[in-house]
Each structure stands twice: as structure tokens, then as C-alpha cells.
Design a protein around this motif. Structure first.
Motif: not given
Length: 79
Positions: A18-25, A27-28, A30
Motif C-alpha cells: 500500500d503506497e500510503q503506508s509505505c510512504k509513512q515507513y 518518512n520514518s 525505513y
């Protein structure tokens, strides 16, 4: 189902693709490693390990196959 493999320091995780959750990771802190198809997170990590093992085996096999040829050529050139 597709999974993104992400890494932060020594921690490797698999998350659903999922691109949204991937972007969150990302940004943190990863880093993106690969995208694999698997039925769950555990199998996704196993698929990644199998890919990495295969990537190491192929050059090793080619080097072992070339060794007798190089030895034979070196022996013939030095005699």
C-alpha cells in the motif's frame, strides 16, 4: 498478495503493498528493499531470503565452472 520489504538499521519488515503506508515507513527512516509476492509477511521475508541466496549462488557457480578453464589455459600458456 504483494508486500514491500523495508529495512531500518538491522530490522527488516514486510508490509502489504500500500503506497500510503509505505510512504509513512519511508518518512520514518525505513529504506525500500524490494517488492515480493507472498501470502503473508513471514513468507514475504522468506521469498526475499531465497532471492538473495540465488543472487549469491549464480556468480559462485560460474566462477567454479571457469576455474578449470582458466587453469588449463594458464598451464598451456606457461609451458
Amino acid at each position: 498478495m504483494d508486500f514491500y520489504i523495508l529495512k531500518k538499521q538491522q530490522e527488516v519488515i514486510a508490509i502489504p503493498a500500500d503506497e500510503q503506508s509505505c510512504k509513512q515507513y519511508l518518512n520514518s527512516g525505513y529504506f525500500y528493499i524490494d517488492k515480493v509476492a507472498a501470502c503473508n509477511e513471514t513468507n514475504a521475508l522468506k521469498v526475499l531470503q531465497a532471492k538473495q541466496a540465488k543472487a549469491l549462488k549464480i556468480p559462485l557457480v560460474l566462477a567454479l565452472l571457469a576455474l578449470p578453464i582458466v587453469t588449463f589455459a594458464w598451464y598451456n600458456l606457461t609451458s
